[in-house]
Each structure stands twice: as C-alpha cells, then as structure tokens.
Design a protein around this motif. Structure first.
Motif, PDB file in Angstrom:
ATOM      1  N   PRO A  44       0.809  -1.233   0.000  1.00 32.52           N
ATOM      2  CA  PRO A  44       0.000   0.000   0.000  1.00 32.52           C
ATOM      3  C   PRO A  44       0.840   1.279   0.000  1.00 32.52           C
ATOM      4  CG  PRO A  44      -0.851  -1.569   1.612  1.00 32.52           C
ATOM      5  CD  PRO A  44       0.467  -2.096   1.153  1.00 32.52           C
ATOM      6  N   ILE A  45       1.883   1.318   0.835  1.00 35.87           N
ATOM      7  CA  ILE A  45       2.701   2.527   0.944  1.00 35.87           C
ATOM      8  C   ILE A  45       3.502   2.761  -0.334  1.00 35.87           C
ATOM      9  CG2 ILE A  45       4.610   3.614   2.188  1.00 35.87           C
ATOM     10  CD1 ILE A  45       3.655   2.159   4.697  1.00 35.87           C
ATOM     11  N   ILE A  46       4.105   1.688  -0.870  1.00 38.13           N
ATOM     12  CA  ILE A  46       4.930   1.834  -2.075  1.00 38.13           C
ATOM     13  C   ILE A  46       4.073   2.214  -3.276  1.00 38.13           C
ATOM     14  CG2 ILE A  46       6.359   0.578  -3.737  1.00 38.13           C
ATOM     15  CD1 ILE A  46       7.611  -0.911  -1.403  1.00 38.13           C
ATOM     16  N   GLU A  47       2.938   1.554  -3.455  1.00 38.28           N
ATOM     17  CA  GLU A  47       2.100   1.859  -4.619  1.00 38.28           C
ATOM     18  C   GLU A  47       1.552   3.278  -4.554  1.00 38.28           C
ATOM     19  OE1 GLU A  47      -0.807  -1.248  -5.074  1.00 38.28           O
ATOM     20  OE2 GLU A  47       0.628  -2.481  -6.229  1.00 38.28           O
ATOM     21  N   GLU A  48       1.231   3.754  -3.360  1.00 35.94           N
ATOM     22  CA  GLU A  48       0.771   5.130  -3.218  1.00 35.94           C
ATOM     23  C   GLU A  48       1.894   6.106  -3.550  1.00 35.94           C
ATOM     24  OE1 GLU A  48      -1.505   8.479  -2.506  1.00 35.94           O
ATOM     25  OE2 GLU A  48      -2.141   6.388  -2.781  1.00 35.94           O
ATOM     26  N   TYR A  49       3.108   5.776  -3.088  1.00 31.05           N
ATOM     27  CA  TYR A  49       4.252   6.657  -3.337  1.00 31.05           C
ATOM     28  C   TYR A  49       4.579   6.742  -4.830  1.00 31.05           C
ATOM     29  CZ  TYR A  49       8.827   8.851  -2.757  1.00 31.05           C
ATOM     30  OH  TYR A  49       9.898   9.713  -2.834  1.00 31.05           O
ATOM     31  N   ILE A  50       4.657   5.601  -5.517  1.00 32.84           N
ATOM     32  CA  ILE A  50       5.036   5.629  -6.932  1.00 32.84           C
ATOM     33  C   ILE A  50       3.938   6.266  -7.789  1.00 32.84           C
ATOM     34  CG2 ILE A  50       6.579   3.660  -6.710  1.00 32.84           C
ATOM     35  CD1 ILE A  50       4.499   1.878  -7.925  1.00 32.84           C
ATOM     36  N   LYS A  51       2.703   6.184  -7.298  1.00 29.29           N
ATOM     37  CA  LYS A  51       1.609   6.833  -8.016  1.00 29.29           C
ATOM     38  C   LYS A  51       1.706   8.348  -7.878  1.00 29.29           C
ATOM     39  CE  LYS A  51      -3.457   7.142  -8.144  1.00 29.29           C
ATOM     40  NZ  LYS A  51      -4.715   6.637  -7.523  1.00 29.29           N
ATOM     41  N   THR A  52       1.889   8.843  -6.659  1.00 30.08           N
ATOM     42  CA  THR A  52       1.935  10.289  -6.424  1.00 30.08           C
ATOM     43  C   THR A  52       3.215  10.917  -6.959  1.00 30.08           C
ATOM     44  OG1 THR A  52       2.824   9.912  -4.205  1.00 30.08           O
ATOM     45  CG2 THR A  52       0.437  10.160  -4.398  1.00 30.08           C
ATOM     46  N   HIS A  53       4.294  10.133  -7.100  1.00 29.36           N
ATOM     47  CA  HIS A  53       5.557  10.667  -7.603  1.00 29.36           C
ATOM     48  C   HIS A  53       5.833  10.257  -9.053  1.00 29.36           C
ATOM     49  CE1 HIS A  53       6.071  11.153  -3.249  1.00 29.36           C
ATOM     50  NE2 HIS A  53       7.013  12.025  -3.519  1.00 29.36           N
ATOM     51  N   ILE A  55       6.468   7.407 -10.646  1.00 38.29           N
ATOM     52  CA  ILE A  55       7.681   6.603 -10.811  1.00 38.29           C
ATOM     53  C   ILE A  55       7.368   5.359 -11.639  1.00 38.29           C
ATOM     54  CG2 ILE A  55       9.378   5.190  -9.591  1.00 38.29           C
ATOM     55  CD1 ILE A  55       9.140   7.126  -7.243  1.00 38.29           C
ATOM     56  N   ASP A  56       8.116   5.155 -12.732  1.00 38.94           N
ATOM     57  CA  ASP A  56       7.951   3.927 -13.513  1.00 38.94           C
ATOM     58  C   ASP A  56       9.224   3.071 -13.527  1.00 38.94           C
ATOM     59  OD1 ASP A  56       9.551   5.451 -15.144  1.00 38.94           O
ATOM     60  OD2 ASP A  56       8.121   5.589 -16.798  1.00 38.94           O
ATOM     61  N   ASN A  57      10.269   3.572 -12.921  1.00 36.98           N
ATOM     62  CA  ASN A  57      11.524   2.831 -12.762  1.00 36.98           C
ATOM     63  C   ASN A  57      12.104   3.220 -11.409  1.00 36.98           C
ATOM     64  OD1 ASN A  57      13.823   1.263 -13.302  1.00 36.98           O
ATOM     65  ND2 ASN A  57      14.889   2.960 -14.323  1.00 36.98           N
ATOM     66  N   PRO A  58      12.170   2.296 -10.453  1.00 38.91           N
ATOM     67  CA  PRO A  58      12.047   0.838 -10.524  1.00 38.91           C
ATOM     68  C   PRO A  58      10.594   0.350 -10.656  1.00 38.91           C
ATOM     69  CG  PRO A  58      13.257   1.565  -8.563  1.00 38.91           C
ATOM     70  CD  PRO A  58      12.568   2.747  -9.098  1.00 38.91           C
ATOM     71  N   LYS A  59      10.476  -0.917 -11.035  1.00 42.87           N
ATOM     72  CA  LYS A  59       9.207  -1.633 -10.994  1.00 42.87           C
ATOM     73  C   LYS A  59       9.216  -2.521  -9.750  1.00 42.87           C
ATOM     74  CE  LYS A  59       8.306  -1.792 -15.967  1.00 42.87           C
ATOM     75  NZ  LYS A  59       9.454  -0.980 -16.418  1.00 42.87           N
ATOM     76  N   PHE A  60       8.120  -2.454  -8.990  1.00 41.60           N
ATOM     77  CA  PHE A  60       8.049  -3.181  -7.720  1.00 41.60           C
ATOM     78  C   PHE A  60       7.134  -4.398  -7.829  1.00 41.60           C
ATOM     79  CE2 PHE A  60       9.455   1.012  -6.511  1.00 41.60           C
ATOM     80  CZ  PHE A  60      10.340   0.792  -5.471  1.00 41.60           C
ATOM     81  N   TYR A  61       7.557  -5.476  -7.178  1.00 40.77           N
ATOM     82  CA  TYR A  61       6.777  -6.709  -7.123  1.00 40.77           C
ATOM     83  C   TYR A  61       6.722  -7.162  -5.662  1.00 40.77           C
ATOM     84  CZ  TYR A  61       7.802  -6.648 -12.107  1.00 40.77           C
ATOM     85  OH  TYR A  61       7.920  -6.270 -13.429  1.00 40.77           O
ATOM     86  N   PHE A  62       5.604  -7.790  -5.291  1.00 35.06           N
ATOM     87  CA  PHE A  62       5.365  -8.094  -3.879  1.00 35.06           C
ATOM     88  C   PHE A  62       5.111  -9.586  -3.690  1.00 35.06           C
ATOM     89  CE2 PHE A  62       4.017  -3.842  -4.985  1.00 35.06           C
ATOM     90  CZ  PHE A  62       4.677  -3.069  -4.041  1.00 35.06           C
TER      91      PHE A  62
END
Length: 405
Positions: A44-53, A55-62
């Motif tokens: 939740p925290i990472i996806e919210e951060y990359i959305k608001t900033h 970010i398309d690199n790095p790509k995150f997997y969980f």
C-alpha cells in the motif's frame, strides 16, 4: 544494465533497513533498468508513493507468505520467517529473470547473513549478496551486560551455527558471484563457507545529500557539554554499560547526557540513575518524533553509541551527517564506517579494560570541546562519502566487473 534487487525491507521515509531497501534501487534506477522484489506488507505505501511521484523505474513486485509463519516466527526466530519468504520469492524471481533478461540479482535486505536466498542457482544471472552482518559476537568483556537476556543470545548463537552449517551443506554462499560484508566479524565467521567467492567489507548504510549538515561547533561554556545517545532501550544497546562508566567520571566534569528512545529497559535504567546519583547528569527523553530528534542532534556536542553488539548502527551515520563526533567501540560496522577524524574509539578485553577505555574517550571528547576543537566540517565530509549516489557508483562498478568476468 537490468538489475533486480531483493529488498525484503523497503519503504520511503523510514530508517534502518527500510531506508537501505528503498534508496539503493531508487538511486540505481538513474542509470539502470531496475526491478525490486519486496514483501506484501509494503504494497500500500509503495504503490501510493510511486503513483503520487509518477515513478515507472524501478518496478516493484510483492511476495507474501502464509500468515501462520508471521505469527510463529518473531523475535529471535524472525530469520526463519525470512527464509520462508525467500523460498516463496525464488520461483517468482527466477521467472522474472528469464522474462526481463536480468543481468544481476542483488540482495540488499535483509542485512543479516542468516537469511540469504538461493538466487545464485538461477542460470544466466549474476548474484551479489550484501552487505550482510549478523556474525558479530558479544565482546567477552561486555557479556555481563547481557545478563538476563542470555536466552536470546543462545538462540541467536544456535541460529548462527545452524545457518552456517546449512550454507556449507547446500553451497548457497559458494554460488554467490560476490559477497559484501558489513563488518570484519561477519566475514571472519563465514570465511570457511565462502571458498573462492570474491568479497569486500563495505558499509550497508547511506545518507542523502540534503541530510548532511555543515555547521559550526556549538558554542559551549565549560558547564555545557551535551552527549546524545539514541536508540531503543534494550539490553544490547549498552545503556547500562554507559551508566556504569558515567558513574566513574569525576563529579565536577561538565556534561549532560541525553538518552533518546524508549523500551523495556527504561524503568531499570532510571532506577540505576537514581542509585548512582546521576539524576542531574542523565535525562531520558522518551521516544521522539523526527523533528524533535533533529533538534536533539542540533543541540548536542558529541554522540555516544555504547552498544554491546551491533551490525553497524544507522545512528552513527545520522550523527556524523549532522557534524557530530562519535564515541563508539572500535569493532563491528562502526570501525569500517568511521575513522579517527570523526570518532573516539574505545576497546579492550576485560570489562574493566573496556570501561576504562570508554571513560578515556569521554574525557578526551570533553577536553576537545572545551578547548574549542571544531571538526564538524571534517566529520560532515566523512558522511558525504556515504551518499547513496556514491554507493551506487561503487555498486555499478561491481556489477560491470562481475558481468564481464
């Protein structure tokens, strides 16, 4: 290059391992195509951060594990939980390597050596592990300060021996293309398990440039030397050891020691202060928010880390990034991260040896402050050597080397 980071702990705006797991991939993405595999709880925290900033690199997997493992394996048994996570992550990582043509897998968190995944067995991909720690023992002269907590120490020792045995049987470490160690103690502990594997000792922690402060040494009157100690009030952080040393300082020595943090040892430590008559010399602040902690660094003159066992200690880099000289033991990761220009080291074999050595370090620090010695610029320069961008220059050079080899 296509780089895949194994970063079990990985979050923005956090400290310790989360800071390592987040900043290394973000900095690496400036020059590489980066992928990160981390735990499901961070989603939740990472996806919210990359959305608001954006970010398309790095790509995150969980990757997630069974909730039963999370309930069972806590505290000293946490490494078992981490190894279950690695087993769950392995097939996903292997598939991702084939799909994205990954050049290098780099496991950066967890930092402890008891939790290394078997990613070196994945074909056509290089595997770097570390920097890792966890092999450092309690110094013989400080074992008395683990009294009442030896069950934890024995469990840790058992897991260390079991992990080392397991790695020898499975060859996990020998399949690494390169290993990085946080401290010499861990490298020595695993030396007979890494035959033929190239390695280096390198600090795991880093700092952002905006965190480094160039400041003039705080103007002191002789009655106002302020020591700062920060960290959880648990036995291995050595607060009890520090109080025993403060008790032996001259009564007229002009200092105040502020201990920031909270934990299960607080009541016992406060009682010890009263027993020693140190109430006017030692202040327990309790747990502090980030802004309040920044003020503590600003108002301090010297930072003390009296841990009886420590991988490195993020607070050491935080302190020197604020221009503070540090007092710490000449072992573990601190001896790698720091040098004599920014630290007063203590050491010894027996309890009395180590106590006397710390006492002399404190007296030297007080004397230097009273004499107006200002080393804050030199200290901050030392912190800048550990900027994330500088660490990635080192890592990128290492990636290129092992790919070419």
């Amino acid at each position: 290059m296509n780089i895949l980071y194994i970063a079990y702990s990985c979050l923005p705006h956090k400290g310790s391992e989360e800071k390592i797991g987040w900043n290394v991939p973000l900095e690496s993405a400036k020059k590489n195509n980066v992928f990160v595999v981390t735990k499901e709880e961070h989603r939740p925290i990472i996806e919210e951060y990359i959305k608001t900033h954006n970010i398309d690199n790095p790509k995150f997997y969980f990757v997630d594990i069974n909730s039963v493992y999370k309930k069972l394996f806590k505290g000293a048994l946490y490494p078992i939980r981490l190894n279950f996570w690695h087993k769950k992550a392995y097939p996903f990582v292997k598939e991702l390597c084939e799909k994205e043509n990954i050049d290098v897998i780099h496991q950066i968190t967890p930092v402890e050596f008891r939790s290394i995944g078997n990613y070196g067995s994945i074909d056509n991909t290089k595997f770097i592990c570390g920097p890792i720690g966890g092999g450092e023992p309690l110094p013989e002269g400080l074992r008395c300060y683990a009294k009442g907590n030896m069950t934890i120490e024995r469990m840790r020792s058992f897991l260390n021996r079991w992990s080392k045995f397991k790695y020898k049987q499975t060859g996990t470490l020998r399949r690494c293309d390169y290993m990085l160690f946080v401290n010499k103690e861990t490298q020595d502990y695993l030396s007979d398990s890494i035959d033929g594997v190239p390695y280096n000792i390198y600090p795991e922690i880093g700092v952002n440039e905006e965190e480094v402060v160039y400041r003039k040494q705080r103007k002191n009157c002789p009655s106002d030397i302020t020591f700062l100690v920060a960290g959880r009030l648990v036995y291995r952080k050595g607060h009890s050891f520090l109080l025993d040393v403060l008790r032996e300082l001259p009564e007229d020595l002009p200092y105040l020691c502020r201990i920031a943090g909270d934990g299960p040892e607080r009541c016992r430590l406060e009682a010890k202060c009263r027993e020693y008559g140190l109430q006017d010399k030692v202040v327990f602040t309790g747990r502090l928010e980030y802004s309040a902690m920044a003020k503590e660094y600003e108002n301090a003159d010297v930072f003390i880390m009296p841990s009886i066992r420590e991988t490195t200690g993020t607070v050491l880099l935080e302190a020197i990034s604020k221009g503070l000289p540090v007092i710490t033991i000449n072992r573990f990761g601190g001896s790698v991260l720091l040098n004599n220009n920014c630290a007063y080291f203590y050491d010894g074999k027996t309890t009395e040896d180590i106590k006397n050595s710390l006492k002399q370090a404190i007296l030297s620090a007080v004397s230097d402050r009273q004499n107006g010695l200002d080393t804050s610029a030199v200290i901050a320069d030392r912190a800048k050597q550990h900027l994330w961008e500088n660490k990635l220059d080192y890592y990128n050079s290492l990636y290129g080397k092992i790919i070419n080899d």
